[in-house]
Design a protein around this motif. Structure first.
Motif, PDB file in Angstrom:
ATOM      1  N   SER A   1      -7.385 -10.055  -3.576  1.00  0.00           N
ATOM      2  CA  SER A   1      -7.409 -11.318  -4.316  1.00  0.00           C
ATOM      3  C   SER A   1      -7.014 -12.454  -3.380  1.00  0.00           C
ATOM      4  O   SER A   1      -6.251 -12.241  -2.438  1.00  0.00           O
ATOM      5  CB  SER A   1      -6.425 -11.263  -5.482  1.00  0.00           C
ATOM      6  N   PRO A   2      -7.514 -13.666  -3.650  1.00  0.00           N
ATOM      7  CA  PRO A   2      -7.201 -14.782  -2.745  1.00  0.00           C
ATOM      8  C   PRO A   2      -5.727 -15.175  -2.759  1.00  0.00           C
ATOM      9  O   PRO A   2      -5.199 -15.664  -1.763  1.00  0.00           O
ATOM     10  CB  PRO A   2      -8.079 -15.933  -3.267  1.00  0.00           C
TER      11      PRO A   2
ATOM     12  N   GLU B   1      -4.314 -10.121   1.141  1.00  0.00           N
ATOM     13  CA  GLU B   1      -4.591  -9.761   2.533  1.00  0.00           C
ATOM     14  C   GLU B   1      -3.322  -9.393   3.311  1.00  0.00           C
ATOM     15  O   GLU B   1      -3.318  -8.475   4.124  1.00  0.00           O
ATOM     16  CB  GLU B   1      -5.281 -10.948   3.208  1.00  0.00           C
ATOM     17  N   GLU B   2      -2.259 -10.110   3.019  1.00  0.00           N
ATOM     18  CA  GLU B   2      -0.980  -9.881   3.683  1.00  0.00           C
ATOM     19  C   GLU B   2      -0.509  -8.419   3.500  1.00  0.00           C
ATOM     20  O   GLU B   2       0.061  -7.816   4.408  1.00  0.00           O
ATOM     21  CB  GLU B   2       0.011 -10.854   3.021  1.00  0.00           C
ATOM     22  N   ASP B   3      -0.788  -7.855   2.327  1.00  0.00           N
ATOM     23  CA  ASP B   3      -0.377  -6.467   2.059  1.00  0.00           C
ATOM     24  C   ASP B   3      -1.145  -5.494   2.962  1.00  0.00           C
ATOM     25  O   ASP B   3      -0.614  -4.491   3.418  1.00  0.00           O
ATOM     26  CB  ASP B   3      -0.620  -6.107   0.585  1.00  0.00           C
ATOM     27  N   VAL B   4      -2.422  -5.819   3.206  1.00  0.00           N
ATOM     28  CA  VAL B   4      -3.247  -4.976   4.080  1.00  0.00           C
ATOM     29  C   VAL B   4      -2.754  -5.101   5.524  1.00  0.00           C
ATOM     30  O   VAL B   4      -2.620  -4.112   6.245  1.00  0.00           O
ATOM     31  CB  VAL B   4      -4.740  -5.393   3.982  1.00  0.00           C
ATOM     32  N   LYS B   5      -2.441  -6.334   5.920  1.00  0.00           N
ATOM     33  CA  LYS B   5      -1.974  -6.574   7.295  1.00  0.00           C
ATOM     34  C   LYS B   5      -0.697  -5.806   7.598  1.00  0.00           C
ATOM     35  O   LYS B   5      -0.512  -5.292   8.701  1.00  0.00           O
ATOM     36  CB  LYS B   5      -1.757  -8.065   7.515  1.00  0.00           C
ATOM     37  N   ARG B   6       0.196  -5.730   6.612  1.00  0.00           N
ATOM     38  CA  ARG B   6       1.446  -4.984   6.820  1.00  0.00           C
ATOM     39  C   ARG B   6       1.163  -3.531   7.170  1.00  0.00           C
ATOM     40  O   ARG B   6       1.758  -2.966   8.078  1.00  0.00           O
ATOM     41  CB  ARG B   6       2.290  -5.010   5.544  1.00  0.00           C
TER      42      ARG B   6
ATOM     43  N   LEU C   1       0.861  -1.181   0.000  1.00  0.00           N
ATOM     44  CA  LEU C   1       0.000   0.000   0.000  1.00  0.00           C
ATOM     45  C   LEU C   1       0.899   1.233   0.000  1.00  0.00           C
ATOM     46  O   LEU C   1       2.019   1.204   0.517  1.00  0.00           O
ATOM     47  CB  LEU C   1      -0.909  -0.011   1.236  1.00  0.00           C
ATOM     48  N   PRO C   2       0.416   2.333  -0.572  1.00  0.00           N
ATOM     49  CA  PRO C   2       1.298   3.494  -0.755  1.00  0.00           C
ATOM     50  C   PRO C   2       1.910   4.017   0.541  1.00  0.00           C
ATOM     51  O   PRO C   2       3.086   4.391   0.566  1.00  0.00           O
ATOM     52  CB  PRO C   2       0.386   4.535  -1.415  1.00  0.00           C
TER      53      PRO C   2
ATOM     54  N   VAL D   1       8.643  -3.131  -0.713  1.00  0.00           N
ATOM     55  CA  VAL D   1       9.713  -2.703   0.193  1.00  0.00           C
ATOM     56  C   VAL D   1      10.085  -3.768   1.220  1.00  0.00           C
ATOM     57  O   VAL D   1      10.928  -3.530   2.073  1.00  0.00           O
ATOM     58  CB  VAL D   1       9.336  -1.396   0.918  1.00  0.00           C
ATOM     59  N   PHE D   2       9.483  -4.952   1.120  1.00  0.00           N
ATOM     60  CA  PHE D   2       9.779  -5.968   2.132  1.00  0.00           C
ATOM     61  C   PHE D   2      10.618  -7.129   1.621  1.00  0.00           C
ATOM     62  O   PHE D   2      11.019  -7.980   2.386  1.00  0.00           O
ATOM     63  CB  PHE D   2       8.481  -6.505   2.756  1.00  0.00           C
TER      64      PHE D   2
END
Ligand SMILES: [Zn+2]
Ligand SMILES: [Zn+2]
Length: 459
Positions: A113-114, A123-128, A56-57, A296-297
């Motif tokens: 997306s799943p 989902e992992e991107d949102v959790k970060r 995410l930005p 960035v990860f």
């Protein structure tokens, strides 16, 4: 859809924007730089989920700010981070069947997306983002088709991260056609053009830039991105057709391993253009160093290896662009300069290594009277690379004029030198990108490059 397939069908330009009086992109040849005070560190090419980045930005900007970068541009493909409500971009279409869920909403929404496949959001991107900024920091919306995630806009990112004198965000986008990518920084609207001919597209992209921002009421910057890539090579003669092109990525962390071993590197292209421009008394081409990071990860998304330092008297867009146009910048893949000075005749440099090791400085230039002819080398396609024709120019161009082992050195222009630039690097870095070698992880070496200078320039 695979990235390459999308590039073949890309059509998506946004027309957002504001127009105003013209400010010329092309600076006249450089006058002296008036005692600016600091070398600011920046990355002016990077991606987020606004296009095909993996974060995410706010996560991207946060990571660069925490790493000590002082100016930064999020340059997503063919899109500016504007508040208009949208669900499409760069080959992606997440338009929901029922738009009533988004009544009164703004910005770009991307559906979760799943599983990950380019350029999905998972989902992992949102959790970060939630781990860094809190559970409520990400705006989500449940619809019949799934959960949508709202991207933060440029203004929102600016109020979250910008700090006067400490951290500056420069808005921008990457005009991403099939055969040419360019960054436009500090602009309020996008454009998109396509042409099967790389040669035509280099010229047309530059001309379209002048036309699109003719009425801009603020300075903007055009950079020619990754001129060598898996999918194309931009030939020196194409760049020479537009002497107004002042900036080109010489180190792009994301594409550097994709150069063709049979062809040249961006550093050699840089010298060919500058040899011809110096001979013709045209403005020199300056290098930028960027990550072009898509996340960035993870190291394979290319974060934090390649940057540009700009010597300016203020951390403001006008000051940064002004001084870049005068050659007061350098690029790095890990090594810093403690000192760079050019008095019109002599280039003096001192390295500031962050790691113990053996260091070397090479002064590179081209002599007057160099051979300006070139031959064409035809290279077959392989490993997903299209075939291509490559211009082979004389080896007299971009020669090492002098080598100094150690951290300090100087070179005084001789009457037959067209220009000189310096490159410092760690000799025992193991795997090396020094601008001349082909390697899968080239930018892990510590190296830094000054801009080229010619008689009468000043830094
Ligand atoms: Zn690109
Ligand atoms: Zn890019």
């Amino acid at each position: 859809m695979k990235r390459r397939d999308f590039l073949k069908t890309a059509t998506g330009a946004l027309a957002l924007g504001i127009v105003g009086p013209r400010i010329n992109l092309i600076a006249a040849d450089a006058p002296a730089v008036a005692a600016p005070q600091r070398w600011y560190k920046g990355n002016i090419h990077c991606h987020s989920h606004w296009s095909d980045g993996r974060d995410l930005p706010e996560v991207v900007v946060d990571a660069y700010k925490k790493r000590g970068y002082e100016f930064f541009s999020l340059t997503d493909h063919n899109i500016l981070h504007q508040p208009e409500l949208r669900f499409t971009g760069f080959g992606m279409n997440y338009t929901p069947s029922d738009l009533k869920f988004f009544d009164g909403e703004t910005s770009f929404w991307k559906r979760i997306s799943p599983s990950y496949a380019w350029p999905n959001l998972v989902e992992e991107d949102v959790k970060r983002a939630q781990q860094i900024f809190g559970e409520d920091s990400v705006k989500l919306k449940e619809t019949k088709e799934g959960v949508y995630v709202r991207m933060q806009t440029e203004d929102e990112l600016s109020s979250l991260f910008e700090e006067k004198g400490k951290f500056l965000l420069i808005p921008g986008f990457e005009m991403t056609a099939q055969n040419v990518h360019v960054n436009l920084l500090n602009v309020d609207k996008t454009f998109f053009i396509e042409d099967p001919s790389i040669k035509n597209l280099v010229a047309a992209t530059y001309d379209k830039t002048l036309e699109t921002y003719a009425d801009a009421d603020k300075p903007y910057l055009y950079t020619l991105n990754h001129p060598m890539w898996q999918y194309y090579n931009i030939q020196p003669s194409y760049v020479l057709e537009r002497p107004g092109i002042r900036f080109m990525e010489v180190t792009n962390n994301n594409t550097s391993w994709q150069y063709l071993p049979e062809a040249w590197t961006p550093e050699q292209l840089w010298d060919i253009v500058n040899a011809c421009r110096a001979k013709n008394d045209q403005p020199l081409l300056y290098a930028t160093g960027t990550d072009d990071s898509h996340g960035v990860f993870r190291d394979d998304y290319a974060p934090f290896h390649s940057w540009t330092r700009v010597r300016a008297d203020a951390l403001e867009i006008d000051a940064i662009f002004d001084t870049m146009n005068k050659g007061a910048s350098y690029i790095s893949t890990g090594l810093e300069f403690a000192h760079i000075r050019f008095d019109g005749k002599t280039l003096e440099v001192k390295l500031d290594p962050q790691v113990d090791g053996k260091y070397r400085i090479e002064f590179v230039g081209t002599k007057k009277g160099f051979d300006e002819t070139f031959k064409i080398l035809e290279i077959d396609g392989s490993d997903g690379r299209p075939p291509r024709s490559v211009e082979c120019w004389s080896k007299e161009i971009g020669k090492t004029l002098e080598t100094v082992d150690g951290l300090e050195g100087s070179y005084t222009l001789k009457p037959d030198d067209l220009y000189v630039r310096a490159k410092g690097y760690r000799v025992d870095a193991g795997c090396c990108y020094h601008g001349t070698s082909y390697d899968r992880s080239p930018l892990s070496a510590d190296a830094a490059w000054t801009q080229p200078y010619r008689e009468g320039d000043s830094l």
